[in-house]
Design a protein around this motif. Sequence first.
Motif, PDB file in Angstrom:
ATOM      1  N   THR A   7       0.829  -1.201   0.000  1.00  0.00           N
ATOM      2  CA  THR A   7       0.000   0.000   0.000  1.00  0.00           C
ATOM      3  C   THR A   7       0.863   1.250   0.000  1.00  0.00           C
ATOM      4  OG1 THR A   7      -1.667  -1.169   1.290  1.00  0.00           O
ATOM      5  CG2 THR A   7      -1.802   1.232   1.295  1.00  0.00           C
ATOM      6  N   THR A   8       0.418   2.266  -0.724  1.00  0.00           N
ATOM      7  CA  THR A   8       1.006   3.596  -0.638  1.00  0.00           C
ATOM      8  C   THR A   8      -0.138   4.575  -0.437  1.00  0.00           C
ATOM      9  OG1 THR A   8       2.564   5.140  -1.669  1.00  0.00           O
ATOM     10  CG2 THR A   8       0.961   4.090  -3.128  1.00  0.00           C
ATOM     11  N   SER A   9       0.133   5.682   0.224  1.00  0.00           N
ATOM     12  CA  SER A   9      -0.919   6.646   0.545  1.00  0.00           C
ATOM     13  C   SER A   9      -0.626   8.005  -0.069  1.00  0.00           C
ATOM     14  CB  SER A   9      -1.046   6.811   2.064  1.00  0.00           C
ATOM     15  OG  SER A   9      -1.411   5.593   2.658  1.00  0.00           O
ATOM     16  N   VAL A  25      -3.822   0.311  -2.929  1.00  0.00           N
ATOM     17  CA  VAL A  25      -3.327  -1.030  -2.643  1.00  0.00           C
ATOM     18  C   VAL A  25      -3.084  -1.751  -3.965  1.00  0.00           C
ATOM     19  CG1 VAL A  25      -3.835  -3.219  -1.501  1.00  0.00           C
ATOM     20  CG2 VAL A  25      -4.649  -1.075  -0.493  1.00  0.00           C
ATOM     21  N   PHE A  26      -1.884  -2.302  -4.110  1.00  0.00           N
ATOM     22  CA  PHE A  26      -1.509  -3.060  -5.300  1.00  0.00           C
ATOM     23  C   PHE A  26      -1.445  -4.544  -4.927  1.00  0.00           C
ATOM     24  CE2 PHE A  26       0.294   1.137  -5.737  1.00  0.00           C
ATOM     25  CZ  PHE A  26       0.022   1.470  -7.045  1.00  0.00           C
ATOM     26  N   ARG A  27      -1.940  -5.403  -5.816  1.00  0.00           N
ATOM     27  CA  ARG A  27      -1.888  -6.851  -5.592  1.00  0.00           C
ATOM     28  C   ARG A  27      -1.223  -7.499  -6.794  1.00  0.00           C
ATOM     29  NH1 ARG A  27      -6.349 -11.292  -5.878  1.00  0.00           N
ATOM     30  NH2 ARG A  27      -5.331 -12.942  -4.697  1.00  0.00           N
ATOM     31  N   ASN A  28      -0.163  -8.215  -6.529  1.00  0.00           N
ATOM     32  CA  ASN A  28       0.595  -8.884  -7.577  1.00  0.00           C
ATOM     33  C   ASN A  28      -0.167 -10.118  -8.065  1.00  0.00           C
ATOM     34  OD1 ASN A  28       2.408 -10.264  -9.172  1.00  0.00           O
ATOM     35  ND2 ASN A  28       4.122 -10.019  -7.779  1.00  0.00           N
ATOM     36  N   ALA A  48      -6.466  -0.983  -6.116  1.00  0.00           N
ATOM     37  CA  ALA A  48      -7.723  -0.477  -5.559  1.00  0.00           C
ATOM     38  C   ALA A  48      -7.380   0.712  -4.666  1.00  0.00           C
ATOM     39  CB  ALA A  48      -8.444  -1.554  -4.764  1.00  0.00           C
ATOM     40  N   ALA A  49      -8.274   1.687  -4.612  1.00  0.00           N
ATOM     41  CA  ALA A  49      -8.074   2.876  -3.787  1.00  0.00           C
ATOM     42  C   ALA A  49      -9.148   2.922  -2.708  1.00  0.00           C
ATOM     43  CB  ALA A  49      -8.124   4.131  -4.650  1.00  0.00           C
ATOM     44  N   ASP A  58     -11.301   1.121  -8.292  1.00  0.00           N
ATOM     45  CA  ASP A  58     -10.313   0.087  -8.542  1.00  0.00           C
ATOM     46  C   ASP A  58     -10.153  -0.131 -10.037  1.00  0.00           C
ATOM     47  OD1 ASP A  58     -12.497  -1.447  -9.332  1.00  0.00           O
ATOM     48  OD2 ASP A  58     -12.329  -2.881  -7.701  1.00  0.00           O
ATOM     49  N   PHE A  59      -9.370  -1.155 -10.396  1.00  0.00           N
ATOM     50  CA  PHE A  59      -9.070  -1.399 -11.799  1.00  0.00           C
ATOM     51  C   PHE A  59     -10.293  -1.812 -12.603  1.00  0.00           C
ATOM     52  CE2 PHE A  59      -8.817  -5.535  -9.920  1.00  0.00           C
ATOM     53  CZ  PHE A  59      -9.204  -6.428 -10.907  1.00  0.00           C
TER      54      PHE A  59
END
Length: 182
Positions: A7-9, A25-28, A48-49, A58-59
């Motif tokens: 996650t980055t904010s 949030v990024f999911r590989n 997703a945000a 999200d995507f």
Amino acid sequence: EPGETWTTSVRIYDSLGQGHVIDVVFRNRQSPPDGTGPAGAVASYEWAAYENGVLVSDFTSTGNSRLYFGSDGRLLTDAGAGVSASQTLRLTPSSGASQMTVSLNFGNLTSLATGTQVQVTNQNGFPPGSLSGFSIDALGTVTGIFTNGLTRTLGQLALALFPNPAGMERIGGNLQRDTDNS
């Protein structure tokens, strides 16, 4: 690793100057699912945000897509397939401010075998600020300095140059008027 998340904010500001912390949030997903994505894609990530734990976008949102990477680790895009580095969030603030459209540019992301270093490099919103000072330059531009770190042009003073400033007539205080001699 496949399935791993991070996650980055980013703090954004609505039209009333209220701050909102958005967690991206990024999911590989490792391999592109079911052969989707642009040609040459070897890895994919879902994103997703969230604001306060509530999904904002999200995507799968309209106009957004997964993030796909090629064998060189670079982000791949394909306009024809709707795969873009530019993604969009639509946020309706609870503060009563207008709905916001926030553009996320993932164009500088890479997928390399190293620790995650995703971070926000810039954003263009600010909290409210009060005028704390001003300056006037040689061209007469009045610039306001605000408590939130912004500087803005507030106005322009009309300036005149005289070939002989000593020929001006003093009319009181710091006021002078032009004459034929000036």
